[in-house]
Each structure stands twice: as structure tokens, then as C-alpha cells.
Design a protein around this motif. Structure first.
Motif, short mmCIF file in Angstrom:
data_model
loop_
_atom_site.label_atom_id
_atom_site.label_comp_id
_atom_site.label_asym_id
_atom_site.label_seq_id
_atom_site.Cartn_x
_atom_site.Cartn_y
_atom_site.Cartn_z
N GLU A 1 0.81 -1.21 0.00
CA GLU A 1 0.00 0.00 0.00
C GLU A 1 0.85 1.27 0.00
N PHE A 2 2.15 1.11 0.25
CA PHE A 2 3.05 2.26 0.28
C PHE A 2 4.00 2.19 -0.90
N ALA A 3 3.99 3.23 -1.70
CA ALA A 3 4.86 3.25 -2.89
C ALA A 3 6.31 3.37 -2.46
N PRO A 4 7.23 2.66 -3.12
CA PRO A 4 8.65 2.76 -2.78
C PRO A 4 9.18 4.17 -3.05
N ILE A 5 10.11 4.59 -2.20
CA ILE A 5 10.71 5.92 -2.35
C ILE A 5 12.19 5.73 -2.67
N SER A 6 12.63 6.25 -3.77
CA SER A 6 14.02 6.09 -4.20
C SER A 6 14.91 7.08 -3.48
N PRO A 7 16.23 6.81 -3.43
CA PRO A 7 17.15 7.77 -2.84
C PRO A 7 17.07 9.14 -3.48
N ALA A 8 16.83 9.17 -4.77
CA ALA A 8 16.70 10.46 -5.46
C ALA A 8 15.53 11.26 -4.91
N ASP A 9 14.42 10.56 -4.61
CA ASP A 9 13.26 11.24 -4.02
C ASP A 9 13.59 11.80 -2.64
N TRP A 10 14.31 11.01 -1.86
CA TRP A 10 14.72 11.48 -0.54
C TRP A 10 15.60 12.72 -0.66
N GLU A 11 16.53 12.68 -1.58
CA GLU A 11 17.45 13.80 -1.75
C GLU A 11 16.70 15.09 -2.11
N LYS A 12 15.67 14.97 -2.96
CA LYS A 12 14.87 16.14 -3.33
C LYS A 12 14.18 16.74 -2.11
N LEU A 13 13.62 15.86 -1.26
CA LEU A 13 12.95 16.34 -0.06
C LEU A 13 13.94 17.03 0.89
N ILE A 14 15.12 16.47 1.00
CA ILE A 14 16.14 17.05 1.88
C ILE A 14 16.58 18.42 1.37
N GLU A 15 16.83 18.52 0.05
CA GLU A 15 17.25 19.79 -0.54
C GLU A 15 16.18 20.86 -0.31
N LYS A 16 14.92 20.43 -0.40
CA LYS A 16 13.82 21.37 -0.19
C LYS A 16 13.82 21.89 1.25
N ASP A 17 13.99 20.96 2.21
CA ASP A 17 13.97 21.34 3.63
C ASP A 17 15.19 22.18 4.01
N LEU A 18 16.31 21.98 3.33
CA LEU A 18 17.52 22.73 3.65
C LEU A 18 17.42 24.19 3.24
N LYS A 19 16.57 24.49 2.28
CA LYS A 19 16.33 25.87 1.84
C LYS A 19 17.64 26.58 1.47
N GLY A 20 18.47 25.87 0.71
CA GLY A 20 19.68 26.49 0.20
C GLY A 20 20.92 26.31 1.07
N GLN A 21 20.77 25.75 2.26
CA GLN A 21 21.93 25.53 3.12
C GLN A 21 22.81 24.41 2.55
N ASP A 22 24.10 24.47 2.87
CA ASP A 22 25.05 23.50 2.35
C ASP A 22 24.75 22.11 2.91
N TYR A 23 24.51 21.15 2.02
CA TYR A 23 24.13 19.78 2.40
C TYR A 23 25.20 19.14 3.27
N ASN A 24 26.45 19.19 2.81
CA ASN A 24 27.54 18.51 3.53
C ASN A 24 27.82 19.15 4.89
N LYS A 25 27.79 20.46 4.95
CA LYS A 25 28.06 21.13 6.22
C LYS A 25 26.95 20.90 7.23
N LYS A 26 25.74 20.79 6.74
CA LYS A 26 24.58 20.68 7.63
C LYS A 26 24.30 19.24 8.07
N LEU A 27 24.50 18.29 7.19
CA LEU A 27 24.02 16.93 7.46
C LEU A 27 25.09 15.85 7.48
N VAL A 28 26.27 16.12 6.94
CA VAL A 28 27.31 15.10 6.89
C VAL A 28 28.36 15.40 7.96
N TRP A 29 28.69 14.40 8.76
CA TRP A 29 29.72 14.57 9.78
C TRP A 29 30.79 13.50 9.61
#
Length: 626
Positions: free
Chosen positions: A7-35
Motif C-alpha cells: 500500500e506504500f509506494a517505494p521511495i528512491s534515494p533520489a526522491d529522498w534527496e529532493k525532499l532534503i534539498e527542499k527542507d535545507l532551503k539552500g543551506q550546504d548539504y555537507n556542512k549541515k548533514l554530513v559529519w
């Protein structure tokens, strides 16, 4: 369940990345989320099946489905040690570690001075529970213990499991020399392996220790690689003495320490099993003869002297990591291990942590509990790949012994240890109970009760000689010791003078800022054990003056907002310093637009989140105690 999932459609990594980029609102992905881990491994915010498609590693070789709960006995009186062991086994322990270390003319742990005493002690030990595992830490005189103990095993006609924790290479690592000449040392180890083999027991002859690297401040990749390098050195030297690789490997017990970096520690244990299997393959050991027995201990490196009950939290996390990572046996150190070998209460708490994980979390019911975690698989692969690369570098340098004699092992460890120490001192790596949320009113830490008995002669002099190999020893240390040294200086000063440095918190102005900075100041100076005088916030500085005058404070810390500091200081600093002419005025914060003006108006120092905590406190301790 399958119907529900459909009943739940699969979500690809690309879809996740789009959602993350949207929530970051222009902030640097690596600086904000990668440690990055201490080893420089980049950790992403999530992992999926696609993330580890090319690195599915499966079940680590020799992964146990359960583990043994171990307690330690180290009382010098052998009868007392036996009574302790009986109590621990009756309370749920499945094995005992016995410490009986002779070092020149001193002994740590159970004092057994002759073959007859060892046999008598062994017989009593084996009567307790024939199914228990025993780990005997006897240092350089293992052969004497080994012959007597295995004679008792044969006499009692029981099957026994465990190991003697003798490890000449580890002795070289932390002492800078072997207990005897190299030739004699490895000749004795050769004999020890043959003694264990001929006994037809599952009691291993010697250990390979990675725990010392942990205590020296090495990172996890170094722990894995150096432990493998020592094992390889043993295989190389002992095969030259006529033993087969299979015989040697079957007699090794790996002794590892587990730290509180939860997921990386799980990956460390799993990676080690894969790499040891790979090394055994290299030495031509058939698959059916390969094995990996890991005896683990919770860390002593990150234990506190002050607020020691915090150590309970650390050791429980560490125990869970070791179990999930795949240890065969585990000793959880008592929370007061810095100053003692543990009392009945601290030992019971340590033991019960494991019993809870077994009986209430059911960790002993699942083989490889972390299997299926993409994150842990990723870490396992990364640690394994980088540790193998470092191991190959050491082999190219001539092996562990040659590399150690050339000071290359020490330099690698020291480089990492210096970075760790700096991070701890600057609070980039906070230590709960020491540099983070200390208890400033704790003035009487547990006194050391660890005893080293001095004797006129060692009971087994034939095993101790003059090493013909000398090298720089690897120093071991604890993460909190620098801060503890400061605090102990303050305590000693208080004992001599009945006073200790006093910090008066003068909180006024903006409510939220004064509250936050009051808390910050309390923690900051509390790390050194200074007396904190906090009468509460003042509506005006006039209200504070009477209390301040009677405080006899050495330091006045003004807690307010950056915008208010300049006016408060210009209007009041002279008054405060007339009241307490020997006191120093400190600002909680760093109002960068007014720093020079504040200094000219009487401010002596600034404390803030970017302050170098240890260096700042050291300067204050030196200044105020002198």
C-alpha cells in the motif's frame, strides 16, 4: 504484512534527496548533514539498500549467537578471591577473570607464590562451576600457572574454556621491552602453545591485545590494524619456531576494549572478524580451522574520577555495542574502576547491566543483531577497508615489531592522541560529569584502593630476564585526566588553606540571556571545582552590591546580553573593584563590537563557547592558587 507494505509506494534515494534539498532551503548539504568520525569517515544522514549494494558483507566469520558474562577477582588473598568468584557465579556470572600479575618485585591481584598454591587455588576455582569460562591474566610467568592449572583441569576431568591473557607484544607496546630476551620470550610462548594443545581443552594459550591501543588514544582503524599486525607477527615468528599456522591461530584469544562511540564500536568488532578471517586465509589456514575468540572489556579510557556514577551510563552503552558487535565474553568494568577494583555494589551494577541486556533485551537470542542495518554495514566495510590498508603499510615496513622499533607505530598513535586530547580540552568532545555538567560541590572523590604488593623476590624468576629489545613505550592515559588534575589541585589547596577560588555570578538584564549565561558560567568554572556563588538574578546592579561585598569572590562574572554589557561595565566596574580589589571581572560572552572598550573599562577576561576550556581554567588555577 506484505499486503500492508504494497500500500506504500517505494521511495528512491533520489526522491529522498529532493525532499532534503527542499527542507535545507539552500543551506550546504555537507556542512549541515554530513559529519566525520575521528577516523575521517564521512557519515551521511541516512543509508538505504542502494547505498550498500556493492558492499553487502553478510555474517561476520565466527559470529557467536550468545556471550559469557564475566566478573573479575583480584583480591590478594586467594581464599577471599575464591569466595568472591563463588558469589559472582551464584549471582549470574558465567565466567571469571583472574588477575595475578607479577612484575619484577611487585604483584597486582591474587598472590600465588608457588606451584602448590596455584594448584590449590585452581582446584577451588574449578569446583565452582565446570561450565564457566576463565580468563587468567598472569603476565610473563604464564607457563608456571598454565602447567599447574591444566593439571587441575585434567585431575577434575572437566572441559574448560577461556584463555591465559599473556601477550609479550603488548608488554613491549606499553613497557617498551619484552619480559625477557626476544628468543627466550617466544620460546616460552612456543612451549605455552604446546602445553595448551596437549591438554585437549578449549583453554587458549595467549592473547593478542588491542585494548592498550584504545587506552593510548588510538582511533578505531588503528586498533583493528595494529591488533592484526601483532597477530601476524606472532604467526610469523612462531611458525619459524616450528608451529603450524593453524595451531597458533587456534590458541589466540583477542582482547579488545569497547568505547562509547556506539555504532562505530559495533562496526569495529564486526570488521575485525572479517579481517582476521582474511589474514588466516593468507597464512593458509583451512576454512574449517579458522576461528576468532574475542574477550572484551568496557573502556577505562573514558571513565571519570569525579561523578563516577556517570560511568554506569557509559559502560551500559559500551556493553551493548560489544554484544551486538559479536564478542564471545564481556567484562563490564565497575563504575569506580578508576580508583578501585570495585565493591559489592559497583560489581553488582556492572554485572546486572549484562543480565538485563540478556534477559530483558534478549540480545543472546539473536545471531548478529545488527545484520540488515545499512548504516552499520557501511561502517563495517569502511573500517575494514581502511584498517586493512593500514595493516598492509605496517607489513611493508617489516611487520609490527620492526615498525614499533622504528617508532612508526608510536608516531601514528601520538598524532591521533594529540588531536583527541585537544578536542577534549576544547570541549569539542565533551565528557559528561567532567567537562560537561560537572558537579561543582563534589570535593571528595573516591580514594584509590588499588594495591600493588611489594615483595623481596618474584616467585617465578626463570621467566623474567633482561630484554634485548628496547623501544619507546606507548603511554596510556584517560580522557578526563587533564581536567581532573586541575580539580585535584583545587581540592589540595582547599585542604591546606580551607579556601578555594570563589566565582560570584552577577546576573542582570535580559532574562533569557542572563539565564543561559548563568548556566554556562556554572558549568565552565565548575569543571575546575571552583565554588560557585549564585544568589539569583538582580533587577539592578545596586541590589547586587551588598551581597557582592560580603562574598569574598575571586572572580566576578557578569551575565547579561551583549547589548547591555558596555553600559553595565562602564557604570559599575570601578565600584565592584573597590569592593573587592583583588577580584577579577569576567564577561560571560564575547561582545565583539565592544571588546577593547570593555577591557579599558576594567574587564579582565571573557568566557564563551569558543573559549579553550582547559587552557583558560589552567591559567585561572595557576593565578588564583599562587
Amino acid at each position: 504484512m506484505e499486503k500492508l507494505l504494497k500500500e506504500f509506494a517505494p521511495i528512491s534515494p533520489a526522491d529522498w534527496e529532493k525532499l532534503i534539498e527542499k527542507d535545507l532551503k539552500g543551506q550546504d548539504y555537507n556542512k549541515k548533514l554530513v559529519w566525520n568520525t575521528d577516523e575521517g569517515i564521512a557519515i551521511r544522514p541516512y543509508y538505504t539498500e542502494e547505498s550498500v549494494q556493492d558492499r553487502k558483507i553478510g555474517l561476520p566469520p565466527g559470529m557467536p549467537s550468545d556471550w559469557s558474562v564475566i566478573d573479575e577477582v583480584s583480591d590478594q588473598d586467594s581464599d577471599t578471591a575464591i569466595n568472591q568468584a563463588k558469589k559472582y557465579i551464584d549471582s549470574g556470572s558465567q565466567g571469571i577473570k583472574i588477575t595475578s600479575l607479577w612484575n619484577g618485585k611487585s604483584v597486582q591481584g591474587v598472590k600465588l607464590s608457588s606451584r602448590d598454591e596455584i594448584i590449590k587455588f585452581s582446584n577451588k576455582l574449578l569446583e565452582l562451576n565446570s561450565n564457566s569460562r576463565f580468563y587468567w591474566d598472569t603476565g610473563s610467568s604464564t607457563n608456571a600457572y598454565q602447567v599447574a592449572f591444566l593439571e587441575s583441569v585434567a585431575k577434575n576431568k572437566i572441559s574448560i574454556q577461556g584463555a591465559f591473557l599473556q601477550d609479550p607484544m603488548s608488554a613491549l607496546t606499553v613497557c617498551g621491552e619484552f619480559p625477557n630476551t626476544k628468543s627466550k620470550t617466544f620460546s616460552l610462548l612456543h612451549d605455552s602453545i604446546q602445553i595448551s594443545e596437549s591438554s585437549n581443552t578449549n583453554f587458549r594459550a595467549f592473547s593478542v591485545g588491542g585494548h592498550n591501543f584504545s587506552m593510548a588514544g588510538a582511533n578505531l582503524i588503528q586498533e583493528i590494524a595494529f591488533t592484526l599486525a601483532i597477530a601476524s607477527e606472532y604467526l610469523s615468528i612462531l611458525t619459524e619456531l616450528g608451529l603450524s599456522s593453524s595451531s597458533i591461530a587456534s590458541q589466540i584469544c583477542f582482547r579488545l576494549q569497547v568505547g562509547s562511540n556506539y555504532f562505530p564500536e559495533i562496526a569495529k568488532f564486526r570488521s575485525f572478524r572479517f579481517l582476521w578471517n582474511k589474514l588466516q586465509e593468507f597464512y593458509g589456514i583451512p576454512m574449517q580451522d579458522r576461528n576468532c575468540h574475542i574477550y572484551a572489556e568496557t573502556s577505562s579510557w573514558n571513565t571519570n574520577l569525579f561523578d563516577p556514577h556517570v560511568n554506569m551510563i557509559r559502560s551500559t552503552t559500551e556493553a551493548m555495542a560489544a554484544i551486538i558487535g559479536g564478542c564471545d565474553s564481556l567484562l563490564v568494568q565497575p563504575y569506580d574502576t578508576v580508583t578501585s577494583n570495585g565493591d559489592d555494589f559497583s560489581k553488582r551494577i556492572a554485572r546486572n547491566a549484562q543480565l538485563l541486556l540478556r534477559h530483558e533485551s534478549y540480545l543472546g537470542k539473536v545471531e548478529d543483531p545488527s545484520n540488515g542495518s545499512y548504516y552499520i554495514d557501511h561502517l563495517t566495510f569502511e573500517y575494514g577497508e581502511q584498517a586493512w590498508r593500514l595493516f598492509q603499510e605496517i607489513e611493508a615496513e617489516g611487520g609490527y615489531l620492526r615498525s614499533f622499533q622504528d617508532n612508526k607505530i608510536q608516531n601514528r598513535i601520538q598524532k591521533v592522541a594529540n588531536l583527541k586530547r585537544e578536542a577534549i580540552r576544547n570541549k569539542k568532545t565533551p565528557l559528561l560529569g567532567t567537562s560537561q555538567y560537572p558537579n561543582p560541590i563534589e570535593s571528595n572523590p573516591l580514594q584509590s584502593s588499588k594495591i600493588f604488593l611489594q615483595t623481596n623476590t618474584a616467585p617465578f624468576p626463570e621467566f623474567i630476564g633482561e630484554s634485548d629489545i628496547k623501544a619507546e613505550a606507548v603511554p596510556t592515559w584517560r580522557a578526563s585526566e587533564d581536567f581532573e588534575d586541575l580539580r585535584l589541585r583545587v581540592i589540595e589547596h582547599e585542604k591546606k588553606t580551607s579556601t578555594k577560588p570563589k566565582v560570584f555570578i552577577l546576573a542582570t538584564g535580559n532574562r533569557s540571556m542572563r539565564t543561559a549565561r548563568t548556566s554556562f558560567t556554572t558549568n565552565f568554572f565548575g569543571v575546575a571545582g571552583f565554588e560557585i556563588i549564585n544568589p539569583g538574578a538582580f533587577d539592578s546592579t545596586n541590589d547586587a552590591e551588598k551581597i557582592l561585598a560580603n562574598s569574598k569572590a575571586d572572580i566576578i562574572v557578569l551575565c547579561s546580553s551583549d547589548e547591555e554589557y558596555l553600559g553595565l561595565v562602564q557604570n559599575n566596574a570601578d565600584i565592584w573593584k573597590k569592593m573587592l580589589p583583588n577580584s577579577k571581572l569576567v564577561i560571560a560572552g564575547f561582545p565583539q563590537d565592544h571588546i577593547e572598550e570593555l577591557k579599558k573599562s576594567g574587564v579582565d577576561d571573557f568566557i564563551h563557547a569558543k573559549s579553550k576550556l582547559y587552557d583558560t581554567l589552567l591559567a585561572w588555577v595557576d593565578k588564583l592558587l599562587n
